[in-house]
Motif scaffolding. Structure first.
Motif, mmCIF file in Angstrom:
data_model
loop_
_atom_site.group_PDB
_atom_site.id
_atom_site.type_symbol
_atom_site.label_atom_id
_atom_site.label_comp_id
_atom_site.label_asym_id
_atom_site.label_seq_id
_atom_site.Cartn_x
_atom_site.Cartn_y
_atom_site.Cartn_z
ATOM 1 N N MET A 327 -8.929 41.499 67.786
ATOM 2 C CA MET A 327 -8.932 42.577 68.781
ATOM 3 C C MET A 327 -7.589 43.297 68.827
ATOM 4 O O MET A 327 -6.994 43.476 69.892
ATOM 5 C CB MET A 327 -9.304 42.005 70.155
ATOM 6 N N ASN A 328 -7.106 43.731 67.672
ATOM 7 C CA ASN A 328 -5.817 44.407 67.589
ATOM 8 C C ASN A 328 -5.861 45.742 68.316
ATOM 9 O O ASN A 328 -6.622 46.631 67.945
ATOM 10 C CB ASN A 328 -5.433 44.646 66.126
ATOM 11 N N GLY A 329 -5.033 45.886 69.342
ATOM 12 C CA GLY A 329 -4.956 47.146 70.078
ATOM 13 C C GLY A 329 -6.106 47.380 71.034
ATOM 14 O O GLY A 329 -6.212 48.461 71.615
ATOM 15 N N ILE A 330 -6.992 46.404 71.203
ATOM 16 C CA ILE A 330 -8.126 46.545 72.125
ATOM 17 C C ILE A 330 -7.920 45.626 73.318
ATOM 18 O O ILE A 330 -7.821 44.410 73.170
ATOM 19 C CB ILE A 330 -9.454 46.208 71.422
ATOM 20 N N ASP A 331 -7.852 46.205 74.497
ATOM 21 C CA ASP A 331 -7.742 45.408 75.718
ATOM 22 C C ASP A 331 -9.112 44.860 76.088
ATOM 23 O O ASP A 331 -10.129 45.549 75.948
ATOM 24 C CB ASP A 331 -7.212 46.262 76.872
ATOM 25 N N GLY A 332 -9.128 43.649 76.587
ATOM 26 C CA GLY A 332 -10.386 43.033 76.990
ATOM 27 C C GLY A 332 -10.265 41.527 76.960
ATOM 28 O O GLY A 332 -9.168 40.972 76.836
ATOM 29 N N HIS A 333 -11.384 40.855 77.074
ATOM 30 C CA HIS A 333 -11.357 39.393 76.974
ATOM 31 C C HIS A 333 -12.611 38.897 76.278
ATOM 32 O O HIS A 333 -13.694 39.483 76.395
ATOM 33 C CB HIS A 333 -11.191 38.739 78.351
ATOM 34 N N ALA A 334 -12.435 37.818 75.528
ATOM 35 C CA ALA A 334 -13.510 37.258 74.718
ATOM 36 C C ALA A 334 -13.746 35.796 75.108
ATOM 37 O O ALA A 334 -12.808 35.002 75.139
ATOM 38 C CB ALA A 334 -13.161 37.358 73.234
ATOM 39 N N THR A 335 -14.995 35.477 75.398
ATOM 40 C CA THR A 335 -15.387 34.115 75.746
ATOM 41 C C THR A 335 -16.201 33.524 74.598
ATOM 42 O O THR A 335 -17.149 34.149 74.117
ATOM 43 C CB THR A 335 -16.236 34.101 77.031
ATOM 44 N N LEU A 336 -15.822 32.332 74.169
ATOM 45 C CA LEU A 336 -16.536 31.639 73.096
ATOM 46 C C LEU A 336 -17.753 30.956 73.707
ATOM 47 O O LEU A 336 -17.637 29.922 74.371
ATOM 48 C CB LEU A 336 -15.612 30.623 72.423
ATOM 49 N N ILE A 337 -18.909 31.545 73.508
ATOM 50 C CA ILE A 337 -20.128 31.081 74.162
ATOM 51 C C ILE A 337 -20.771 29.902 73.444
ATOM 52 O O ILE A 337 -21.211 28.935 74.053
ATOM 53 C CB ILE A 337 -21.140 32.240 74.270
ATOM 54 N N ARG A 338 -20.824 29.970 72.113
ATOM 55 C CA ARG A 338 -21.483 28.909 71.339
ATOM 56 C C ARG A 338 -20.682 28.621 70.086
ATOM 57 O O ARG A 338 -20.358 29.528 69.318
ATOM 58 C CB ARG A 338 -22.897 29.341 70.953
ATOM 59 N N SER A 339 -20.347 27.362 69.874
ATOM 60 C CA SER A 339 -19.602 26.952 68.678
ATOM 61 C C SER A 339 -19.642 25.439 68.573
ATOM 62 O O SER A 339 -20.179 24.758 69.450
ATOM 63 C CB SER A 339 -18.145 27.430 68.756
ATOM 64 N N SER A 340 -19.031 24.919 67.537
ATOM 65 C CA SER A 340 -18.862 23.472 67.424
ATOM 66 C C SER A 340 -17.743 23.032 68.370
ATOM 67 O O SER A 340 -16.924 23.837 68.816
ATOM 68 C CB SER A 340 -18.503 23.103 65.985
ATOM 69 N N GLU A 341 -17.706 21.746 68.665
ATOM 70 C CA GLU A 341 -16.644 21.208 69.525
ATOM 71 C C GLU A 341 -15.257 21.428 68.917
ATOM 72 O O GLU A 341 -14.327 21.831 69.622
ATOM 73 C CB GLU A 341 -16.874 19.717 69.784
ATOM 74 N N PRO A 342 -15.064 21.190 67.595
ATOM 75 C CA PRO A 342 -13.733 21.424 67.017
ATOM 76 C C PRO A 342 -13.277 22.878 67.164
ATOM 77 O O PRO A 342 -12.107 23.142 67.453
ATOM 78 C CB PRO A 342 -13.914 21.036 65.545
ATOM 79 N N THR A 343 -14.190 23.837 66.970
ATOM 80 C CA THR A 343 -13.820 25.242 67.109
ATOM 81 C C THR A 343 -13.452 25.565 68.552
ATOM 82 O O THR A 343 -12.467 26.265 68.817
ATOM 83 C CB THR A 343 -14.969 26.164 66.648
ATOM 84 N N ALA A 344 -14.243 25.053 69.490
ATOM 85 C CA ALA A 344 -13.946 25.291 70.906
ATOM 86 C C ALA A 344 -12.598 24.691 71.292
ATOM 87 O O ALA A 344 -11.835 25.286 72.056
ATOM 88 C CB ALA A 344 -15.054 24.709 71.777
ATOM 89 N N LYS A 345 -12.304 23.521 70.747
ATOM 90 C CA LYS A 345 -11.022 22.879 71.054
ATOM 91 C C LYS A 345 -9.863 23.663 70.459
ATOM 92 O O LYS A 345 -8.805 23.811 71.078
ATOM 93 C CB LYS A 345 -11.022 21.447 70.509
ATOM 94 N N GLN A 346 -10.067 24.194 69.250
ATOM 95 C CA GLN A 346 -9.002 24.934 68.575
ATOM 96 C C GLN A 346 -8.756 26.296 69.208
ATOM 97 O O GLN A 346 -7.602 26.697 69.440
ATOM 98 C CB GLN A 346 -9.357 25.122 67.106
ATOM 99 N N LEU A 347 -9.830 27.036 69.509
ATOM 100 C CA LEU A 347 -9.693 28.417 69.972
ATOM 101 C C LEU A 347 -9.740 28.554 71.493
ATOM 102 O O LEU A 347 -9.248 29.548 72.029
ATOM 103 C CB LEU A 347 -10.788 29.288 69.347
#
Length: 380
Positions: A327-347
């Motif tokens: 999201m370079n230069g874009i204001d906002g927010h991103a929620t990780l809705i569905r992923s693996s546990e390792p990805t959720a822990k990392q991001l």
């Protein structure tokens, strides 16, 4: 634990606080995929159910937090009424079979396509009862619209994801169902032109309450969908005017058959265009004019769906993709809705808060949950 009354729940939380036992709060289980990082003993709120007050003439309903959402919707439908904010069903995204509860809707501030007109869940919420991390029962707001005391705390609970308290009762203002509805559909637009078409419709004087864009799929051309609802004559006039207004963008048609309209907007509401995709799913809030820019930055590997006139972008990307970093230069927010546990822990599930806001959030949690037992890890 599955308390059957508010007092039982309060006693259970108080006992857990005394022992330092962490609690994982769960309603019907339809959004369990959003619970990455939450640990603790399961506290099931579905024992608290039932509509305690419904006054169709006053446009208000009060229900226990564990009441299934479908029960609320059926109760309202019998009187020709509905929740204004069109809460989505997450089961397609998560592959779950549970039933969404009205308390879970409030806790996650779940809002659908009609949010652009009616506001979010929190904007229809007029009262709450909840148990804080000490086991204290707290009442805030009221049961009727004319009682406006405590609105700030009522709205604070919406979207708190169980980290400030366990909801036991919620009160809403409701609205009548419309007599008719129609969807104006523009075919074949790319993301940028779709954004322009939605902006044109939303800034026109035709009371649009749904504006979404579904990019092309293997068996369907791209569709930009504009919804109007109300009295039959008004809907016919407004949809006709919108068809003429949007004619310069491409091929335009009007879908006025109610069952097909309802099915289309249910698919949009539940993000079905990305739900079946392989990979991680993100929910990104941006300025409507930035929706198409985000699509360009994410590239061809991303599957997308746009709602709220382009301000809400559902994104399915290859596993482990950091959408926030794109999201370079874009204001906002991103929620990780569905992923693996390792990805959720990392991001992390939620967008990291700026330091001043994070300090305020931590302060609120320490006041409402001084022992740190309510959904620990939930806001990470």
């Amino acid at each position: 634990m599955k308390p059957k009354s508010e007092q039982e729940l309060a006693d259970a939380v108080k006992a857990s606080a005394a022992k330092g036992t962490r609690l994982q709060i769960r309603g019907g289980g339809s959004r369990v995929g959003l619970g990455h990082g939450v640990t603790g003993e399961l506290l099931d709120t579905t024992g608290l159910k039932g509509v305690s007050l419904y006054e169709p003439g006053a446009l208000t309903i009060v229900a226990a937090a564990g009441t299934p959402l479908e029960t609320i919707e059926k109760t309202l439908a019998k009187e020709g009424q509905r929740l204004p904010f069109e809460p989505m069903d997450h089961r397609a995204l998560y592959g779950t079979n549970g039933k969404s509860t009205i308390g879970g809707v409030v806790a996650a501030n779940i809002s659908g396509p009609r949010r652009i007109q009616a506001g979010a869940c929190r904007d229809s919420l007029i009262g709450v009862r909840f148990v804080d991390g000490d086991g204290t029962i707290i009442k805030n707001g009221g049961r009727v619209m004319k009682n406006v005391t405590g609105y700030d705390l009522v709205k604070l609970m919406a979207g708190s994801h169980g980290t400030l308290g366990v909801l036991t009762e919620v009160a809403f203002k409701v609205l009548p169902m419309p007599e008719a509805g129609a969807t104006v559909v523009v075919e074949g637009l790319d993301n940028e032109k779709a954004g322009a078409a939605m902006s044109t419709a939303l800034t026109a004087p035709y009371d649009v309450n749904g504006a979404a864009h579904l990019p092309a799929s293997a068996d369907q051309s791209a569709r930009t969908c504009i919804r109007v609802e109300g009295f039959d004559g008004s809907v016919k006039y407004r949809s006709g005017q919108l068809k003429e207004l949007l004619g310069s963008f491409g091929d335009v048609s009007i879908e006025a058959e109610q069952a097909r309209c309802a099915k289309l907007w249910q698919q949009i509401r539940d993000a079905e265009a990305v739900a079946a995709g392989e990979g991680d799913i993100w929910r990104v809030s941006v300025k409507p004019s930035d929706g198409a820019k985000l699509a360009v930055l994410l590239g061809d590997k991303a599957q997308l769906q746009f709602d709220w006139g382009g301000g809400l972008v559902w994104v399915c990307v290859p596993e482990g993709t950091d959408v926030r970093a794109s999201m370079n230069g874009i204001d906002g927010h991103a929620t990780l809705i569905r992923s693996s546990e390792p990805t959720a822990k990392q991001l992390g599930v939620f967008q990291p808060e700026p330091a001043p806001l994070a300090k305020i959030s931590a302060g609120l949690r320490s006041r409402f949950d001084p022992h740190g037992i309510l959904n620990p890890g939930r806001m990470g």
